[in-house]
Design an enzyme around this catalytic site. Structure first.
Site: not given
Ligand SMILES: *Cc1c(COP(=O)(O)O)cnc(C)c1O
Length: 837
Positions: A372, A563-564, A569, A671, A675
């Site tokens: 990952h 995102k985190r 990032k 991911t 979305k």
């Molecule tokens: C989908 C999702 C992530 C992943 O987000 P990335 O932009 O791909 O890092 C992280 N936290 C939550 C709550 C999510 O739903």
């Protein structure tokens, strides 16, 4: 309280929300009342909102039970190959709505609740429950594709912390998610398993024995995982740690009975709390215990099920484990469950008394590993002294695996000692460590990355030596998301607009979204899509105002990065853009600027100083920008507190612009990017992770792609990255940095952000300044296009129509066929006989 639907609305919503048939509704009403009375022991006068939620959850759960039992019977009868998905990262989520969607009960439930509810009890019954991580998309897809699949993990008593923002800083709060009980789980104490720790190894003439161990019991809790309208209900089994009844009582060293009972906590701490790091390895013994705990309990379960399942048409107990790889696939989600490899070898060799060669063949044909990340600080390297103490037999086995592995490499590359050192499972140094990724590669028949670019990087860099030896082992499985949760559940309006054009089969076959391409110039679709977005934005604005008392302009562009929080990032690049916009507005206040509401959200790992300071910087910028009368509502900066799945489900359908701006080569897949794309946001992003494939699917001209490619980053690593050069050359960048450094955003403490400034100027691993100019220029293009709603929405439609590849159904089908040796199916299995279902 949901309004009753008009007949027309009902017909409109049948396709995505299920039919609200009269029998369905009256049946649901009866059962809802029954549960309120018998399960919750409440009458209408004292029932709380939570009671209503639990009554409804139990009512919906009843519809799962027959299907769940029936599915497991079906697997027993047919004895298909099973796949076991091992992860330390999924835990319970919002199950109620997901279950209603997958069982087509949503409209019926809304109707039943409307008819049954006490009008004095305010608001909706859908109490948000828990957040969970995106591995659950895979569980949904495995069930929806009819695979005999099991998710295995830990039932953490405390999930990821809740984030509070206090004076602009992140503060963590424990997430006591089980306080009110969990109606979806079923404890199975009859399947409790012992897990051993510590002790010593005896080599006897009869074989190797691991003795004098301490035992912790693993108590399984099962959660049903319904497939999408196919009557399949799979199982997610999470283990909870229990001390044995005689824990410490035989030990003369403890202070007697009372102390022994108090010390049971020590054993039960194993499943107490999820480690909240993201992409960071923290070598704590308790974490290693968690990793082995889930592996040891799960493997016992797998082997018991294998041995006791039907064999052909006769019911016999299988004694021979040599056919295990034909009946079982084990997928290791990251290296966290890597101890499955030595544990399986221990069982096969020490307990089942197979030869090493036979055992190794079984082990490698059964296991597969998903990587990952390539970030070095995230890779697990366990010190051997920790392993020696906690799992002495496993360390011996790892050494033996390594001895044989290096013997093979030495034969292939005689005299290449440096290669042996690089490929060893054991890293020498002042502290000897086991490289868990190397263990996983050697012990698996398949290794995959999670986006094409990421898989290519693995082969070219991190796992290059291994790729040269076993090229066929390396695969790619581009991540995906479940369209059930990330479209039907979170954005029913958009799901319906699409269904009106192309029918609703796209929900289980997302490639059908392509059919929307016929409608890109259709004004009625353009209009409908824009309308749904505006409705979602209004809804989210109302939510923000109610929850956080912040007012935003729903006609501004919603520019979102959730995102985190992590340096790679590059939330800091976003900050520099915000400051640049602010300075431009201040410079020319009368110009017709495209209004933006920039929202950033995400949790920082509690021990990650820089990430926490980044949150403080975002809130500080917000305090200055949001209170500047010259700016007005043309620029607002909001930090979204406590970003989790339930918040993602609200904000993503309301977003116009999706920020996916990691340094090329650092984000494995992402991911979140998918979305947003599926929910009609346009992407501004780098050529990183799955963004590359999103641009390929939708056409690069339909995304806002900017900045360095992986090759550019590599070239810069060779030539040297000089942040000062950019700082001195680009006036707007210099101005922004000088403001951060000079206390413009922190008037009470001028040097508050000195660590960030110092990092950006002198040791920025992620090269923020190198992409600054390209990012700002690209954002200018975004602002310009946003002023042309029709052209903007056309690009949105191209994006939605190109989302098919990013369904986790496609991802899981590829895992099934190319790694697990299983065939996915959209067939329904027979419904149970229960007339209620
Ligand atoms: C989908 C999702 C992530 C992943 O987000 P990335 O932009 O791909 O890092 C992280 N936290 C939550 C709550 C999510 O739903």
């Amino acid at each position: 309280m949901p309004k009753p639907l008009t007949d027309q609305e009902k017909r409109k919503q049948i396709s995505v929300r299920g039919l609200a048939g009269v029998e369905n509704v009256s049946d649901l009403k009866t059962n809802f009342n029954r549960h309120l009375h018998f399960t919750l022991v409440k009458d209408r006068n004292v029932a709380t909102k939570r009671d209503y939620y639990f009554a409804l959850a139990n009512t919906v759960r009843d519809h799962l039970v027959g299907r769940w039992i029936r599915t497991q019977q079906h697997y027993y009868e047919k004895d298909p190959k099973r796949v076991y998905y091992l992860s330390l990262e999924f835990y319970m989520g919002r199950t109620l709505q997901n279950t209603m969607v997958n069982l087509a009960l949503e409209n019926a439930c809304d109707e039943a609740i409307y008819q049954v509810r006490d009008p004095r009890c305010p608001r909706s019954v859908a109490v948000p429950h828990r957040s969970y991580l995106d591995r659950s998309c895979f569980l949904d897809s495995m069930a929806s594709l009819g695979l005999a699949a099991y998710g295995y993990g830990i039932r953490y008593e405390f999930g990821i912390f809740n984030q509070k923002i206090v004076n602009g800083w992140q503060v963590e709060e424990a997430d006591d998610w089980l306080r009110y009980g969990n109606p979806w789980e079923k404890a199975r104490p009859e399947y409790m398993r012992p897990v051993h720790f510590y002790g010593r190894v005896e080599h006897t003439p009869e074989g190797v024995k691991w003795v004098d161990t301490q035992v912790v019991l693993a108590l399984p809790y099962d959660t049903p995982i319904p497939g999408y309208r196919n009557n399949v209900v799979n199982t997610m089994r999470l283990w909870s740690a229990k001390a044995p009844c005689d824990f410490n009582l035989k030990d003369f060293n403890v202070g007697g009975y009372i102390q022994a009972v108090l010390d049971r906590n020590l054993a039960e701490n194993i499943s107490r709390v999820l480690y909240p790091n993201d992409n960071f390895f923290e070598g704590k013994e308790l974490r290693l215990k968690q990793e082995y705990f889930v592996v040891a309990a799960t493997l016992q379960d797998i082997i018991r099920r294998f041995k006791s399942s039907k064999f052909g048409s006769t019911e016999v107990v299988r004694v021979d484990l040599s056919t295990l790889p034909e009946k079982v696939a084990i997928q290791l989600n990251d290296t966290h469950p890597a101890m499955a490899i030595p544990e399986l070898m221990r069982i096969l060799v020490d307990t089942e008394h197979l030869t090493w060669e036979k055992a190794w063949d079984i082990c490698t044909r059964t296991c597969a590993y998903t990587n990952h990340t390539v970030l070095p600080e995230a890779l697990e390297r366990w010190p051997t002294d920790l392993l020696q103490n906690l799992l002495p037999r496993h360390l011996e086995i790892i050494y033996e695996i390594n001895r044989r592995h290096l013997e093979r490499i030495a034969k292939l590359y005689p005299g290449d000692d440096d290669r042996l050192r690089r490929m060893s499972l054991v890293e020498e140094g002042h502290q000897k460590k086991i490289n868990m990724a190397h263990l996983c590669i050697v012990g698996s028949h398949a290794v995959n990355g999670v986006a094409r670019i990421h898989s290519d990087i693995l082969k070219a860099t991190l796992f290059k030596d291994f790729y040269e030896v076993d090229p066929d082992k390396f695969q790619n499985k581009t991540n995906g998301i479940t369209p059930r949760r990330w479209l039907v559940m979170c954005n029913p309006g958009l799901a319906e607009v699409i269904a009106e054009r192309i029918g609703d089969d796209y929900i289980r076959d997302l490639d059908q979204l392509k059919k929307l391409l016929e409608f890109v110039d259709d004004d009625s679709l353009i209009c409908d899509i824009a309308k749904i977005k505006q409705e979602n934005k209004l809804k989210f604005s109302a939510y923000l105002e109610e929850q956080y008392k912040v007012k935003i302009n729903p006609n501004s562009m919603f520019d979102v990065q959730v995102k985190r929080i992590h340096e790679y990032k590059r939330q800091l690049l976003n900050c520099l853009h915000i400051i640049t916009l602010y300075n431009r507005i201040k410079k020319e206040p009368n110009k017709d600027w495209t209004p933006r509401t920039i929202m950033i959200g995400g949790k920082a790992a509690p021990g990650y100083h820089t990430a926490k300071l980044i949150i403080r910087l975002i809130t500080a910028i917000g305090e200055i920008v949001n209170n500047d009368p010259v700016v007005g509502d043309r620029l607002k900066v909001i930090f979204l507190e406590n970003y989790k799945v339930t918040l993602a489900e609200r904000i993503i359908p309301a977003s116009d612009l999706s920020e996916q701006i990691s340094t090329a080569g650092t984000e494995a897949s992402g991911t979140g990017n998918m979305k947003f794309m599926l929910n009609g946001a346009l992407t501004i992003g780098t050529m990183d992770g799955a963004n590359v494939e999103m641009a390929e699917e939708a056409g690069e001209e339909n995304l806002f792609i900017f900045g360095m490619r992986v090759e550019d980053v590599e070239a810069m690593d060779k030539s040297g990255y000089d942040a000062m050069e950019y700082y001195n050359r680009i006036p707007e960048l210099k101005q922004a940095m000088d403001q951060i450094a000079g206390g413009f955003f922190s008037p009470d403490q001028h040097d508050l952000f000195k660590d960030i400034v110092n990092m950006l100027l002198h040791h920025d691993r992620f090269k923020v300044f190198a992409d600054y100019e390209a990012y700002i220029k690209c954002q200018d293009k975004v602002s310009a296009l946003y002023r042309n709603p029709k052209e903007w929405t056309k690009k949105v439609i191209y994006n939605i129509a190109s989302c098919g590849k990013f369904s986790s159904d496609r991802t899981i089908s590829q895992y099934a066929r190319e790694i697990w040796g299983m065939e996915p199916s959209l067939e329904k299995i027979p419904a149970p006989d229960d007339p209620r279902q």
